[in-house]
Motif scaffolding. Structure first.
Motif, short mmCIF file in Angstrom:
data_model
loop_
_atom_site.label_atom_id
_atom_site.label_comp_id
_atom_site.label_asym_id
_atom_site.label_seq_id
_atom_site.Cartn_x
_atom_site.Cartn_y
_atom_site.Cartn_z
N PHE A 1 -23.37 117.88 43.70
CA PHE A 1 -22.96 116.70 44.45
C PHE A 1 -21.56 116.86 45.08
N GLY A 2 -21.29 118.06 45.58
CA GLY A 2 -20.05 118.30 46.31
C GLY A 2 -18.86 118.72 45.47
N ALA A 3 -19.06 118.98 44.18
CA ALA A 3 -17.93 119.36 43.33
C ALA A 3 -17.31 120.69 43.77
N THR A 4 -18.15 121.67 44.10
CA THR A 4 -17.63 122.97 44.54
C THR A 4 -16.91 122.84 45.87
N SER A 5 -17.48 122.06 46.78
CA SER A 5 -16.82 121.84 48.07
C SER A 5 -15.46 121.18 47.89
N ALA A 6 -15.38 120.26 46.94
CA ALA A 6 -14.11 119.60 46.67
C ALA A 6 -13.08 120.59 46.13
N LYS A 7 -13.54 121.51 45.28
CA LYS A 7 -12.64 122.52 44.74
C LYS A 7 -12.11 123.43 45.85
N VAL A 8 -12.99 123.80 46.78
CA VAL A 8 -12.56 124.64 47.90
C VAL A 8 -11.54 123.90 48.76
N GLU A 9 -11.82 122.64 49.05
CA GLU A 9 -10.89 121.85 49.86
C GLU A 9 -9.55 121.67 49.13
N GLN A 10 -9.62 121.48 47.84
CA GLN A 10 -8.40 121.36 47.05
C GLN A 10 -7.58 122.65 47.12
N ALA A 11 -8.26 123.80 47.00
CA ALA A 11 -7.57 125.08 47.07
C ALA A 11 -6.94 125.30 48.44
N ARG A 12 -7.65 124.92 49.49
CA ARG A 12 -7.11 125.08 50.85
C ARG A 12 -5.90 124.16 51.07
N ALA A 13 -5.99 122.96 50.55
CA ALA A 13 -4.84 122.04 50.67
C ALA A 13 -3.63 122.58 49.92
N ALA A 14 -3.88 123.15 48.73
CA ALA A 14 -2.79 123.74 47.95
C ALA A 14 -2.17 124.92 48.70
N TYR A 15 -3.01 125.69 49.39
CA TYR A 15 -2.49 126.80 50.20
C TYR A 15 -1.61 126.27 51.32
N ASP A 16 -2.07 125.26 52.03
CA ASP A 16 -1.26 124.68 53.13
C ASP A 16 0.08 124.17 52.61
#
Length: 464
Positions: A349-364
């Motif tokens: 239910f989108g948990a992995t996608s949320a983790k990816v988005e979280q990682a990308r935001a942390a990178y930014d």
């Protein structure tokens, strides 16, 4: 069994051809000026945080300062704490590297159990002996383990830079405290000379007052001047004590166990080169720390993306099991297993996608932090350069003002001794002379401290 053996080469081929998902790291771009406004000849810096800076404090040619600063990396407790954290980060990197290879484990057991039949009441005893050897290997098809290793290596490098930064910070703070303490020694000595002079004047005035040739107001003025100087000298005494305590703490020692004898400041103020080398700014360990955090955050994106793909593990085990230990290793008692295991998530239910988005935001966020670190460093260097350049002219003017005030006080004293003026004029010019000398020492203290701050802002000076 034959199917498993046929499948294994296919898995190995897939492993060898596997790729690491996620973006490969590229150092963030940063618009750097070709020069610093306050220093002609400064050119754009390139990352050189691993470059040896040497013992930057040697430019001051002060043996006591040299002895103190060499103890910081050994005895300072903050440095010791960050050194331990760096070792911890190195161990985590080694653990991540080990995950790329197969792991082998063993298990051996020997049990004896008994039971009693409920109908007959007879007791039975049985033995069980077993020994197993197993191996497993998570194949890094999608690069998850390699990205994890990449992340931990960058984090360890960031930890190393953080250790260098805290060491440089402690050394810089100690050097500043040392110079301030030495200037306080000079201020205390200045006041002591003034107190001695004021005491001599008070004695003369008391004799004149007793003889009726001097007024009570003049005597009171002389007493006030003497006691005011004594109070100011005592104020500087506790400031010196606190500077000494600060140095003790930076050396990892209790203030009661450390003392720095009064001495004249013998250090030489280093001259700023007219043309500075190009690779200085990004030798700063805090900039290296920020940049390594960007690399770690970039690798974390790859780890998160790998969560979309299944994990593939090869496992094998073999062992023996028997009720009699003397026949444990005989052929009929041997057991084994071999095969791959594929595991993954079908629906989250989108948990992995949320983790990816979280990682990308942390990178930014880490990129922004890195760029801000560079901007802050540039601003600090500009500030200290303009401060030091301005202080040169300010100190030169203050030296002239101090000399003029001392000459005025000398003339006024001679006039008083000749009976030409009242002591109030002497007190006024003496106070002015003392104030100007204090101002000169305060400017010199600022100059010493600013020179240390500039060296720290450059990541450890301009020496190669």
């Amino acid at each position: 069994m034959k199917n498993v053996l046929k499948f294994t080469p296919m898995v190995m081929a897939l492993l060898l051809a596997g790729c690491a998902v996620g973006p490969d790291y590229q150092r963030p771009t940063m618009a750097m000026p070709t020069h610093f406004k306050e220093a002609k000849g400064w050119q754009q810096a390139t990352p050189q945080d691993a470059e040896s800076k040497g013992d930057w404090w040697l430019v001051y040619h002060d043996a006591t300062l040299d002895s103190l600063l060499r103890q910081v990396s050994i005895s300072n407790q903050n440095v010791a704490s960050y050194a331990a954290q760096y070792r911890e980060a190195q161990a985590l990197t080694s653990q991540s590297r080990a995950a790329l290879f197969p792991s082998v484990s063993y298990d051996a057991s020997s049990t004896r159990s008994g039971s009693r039949a409920s109908t007959t009441g007879q007791r039975s005893v049985s033995n069980a002996h077993a020994a197993d050897l197993s191996a497993s290997w998570e194949l890094d098809v999608w690069g998850k383990l390699r990205r994890t290793l990449e992340e931990n290596k960058a984090s360890a490098q960031a930890s190393k830079a953080e250790l260098a930064n805290i060491t440089l910070s402690a050394q810089s703070e100690l050097a500043q405290d040392y110079f301030q303490l030495r200037i306080l020694d000079e201020k205390i000595a200045l006041y002591q000379r003034s107190i001695d002079a004021y005491q001599r004047y008070l004695t003369v005035i008391q004799n004149k007052y007793s003889a009726g040739s001097e007024s009570r107001a003049t005597l009171a003025q002389a007493q006030m001047q003497l006691e005011s100087a004594r109070a100011s000298a005592q104020d500087y005494q506790w400031q010196r004590a606190q500077s000494e305590h600060a140095i003790a703490l930076l050396l990892g020692r209790a203030p009661a166990d450390f003392s720095l004898p009064v001495a004249k400041l013998e250090a030489k103020l280093p001259a700023i080169p007219h043309s500075l080398p190009s690779a200085l700014l990004q030798r700063r360990p805090d900039i290296a720390y920020a940049e390594r955090n960007v690399a770690a955050a970039n690798a974390a994106v790859g780890v998160a993306i790998a969560g979309y793909y299944p994990d593939l593990t090869l496992s094998a085990s073999g062992g023996v099991s028997s009720s009699a230990i003397n026949s444990l290793f005989s052929l009929p008692n041997r057991v084994w297993s071999l095969g791959p295991e594929l595991s993954g998530t079908l629906l989250d239910f989108g948990a992995t996608s949320a983790k990816v988005e979280q990682a990308r935001a942390a990178y930014d966020a880490s990129v922004a932090d890195y760029r801000q670190s560079v901007l802050t460093a540039m601003g600090e260097v500009e500030d200290y350069l303009v401060q030091l350049n301005t202080l040169q002219g300010e100190i030169a003017s203050q030296q002239l003002a101090t000399s003029a005030a001392q000459e005025s006080a000398r003339v006024t004293r001679n006039q008083y001794d000749a009976g030409m003026i009242d002591y109030l004029d002497v007190a006024t010019t003496e106070n002015s002379s003392l104030s100007e000398q204090q101002s000169l020492l305060s400017l010199q203290s600022t100059q010493w401290v600013s020179s240390v701050e500039l060296i720290a802002a450059l990541g450890g000076g301009w020496q190669g």
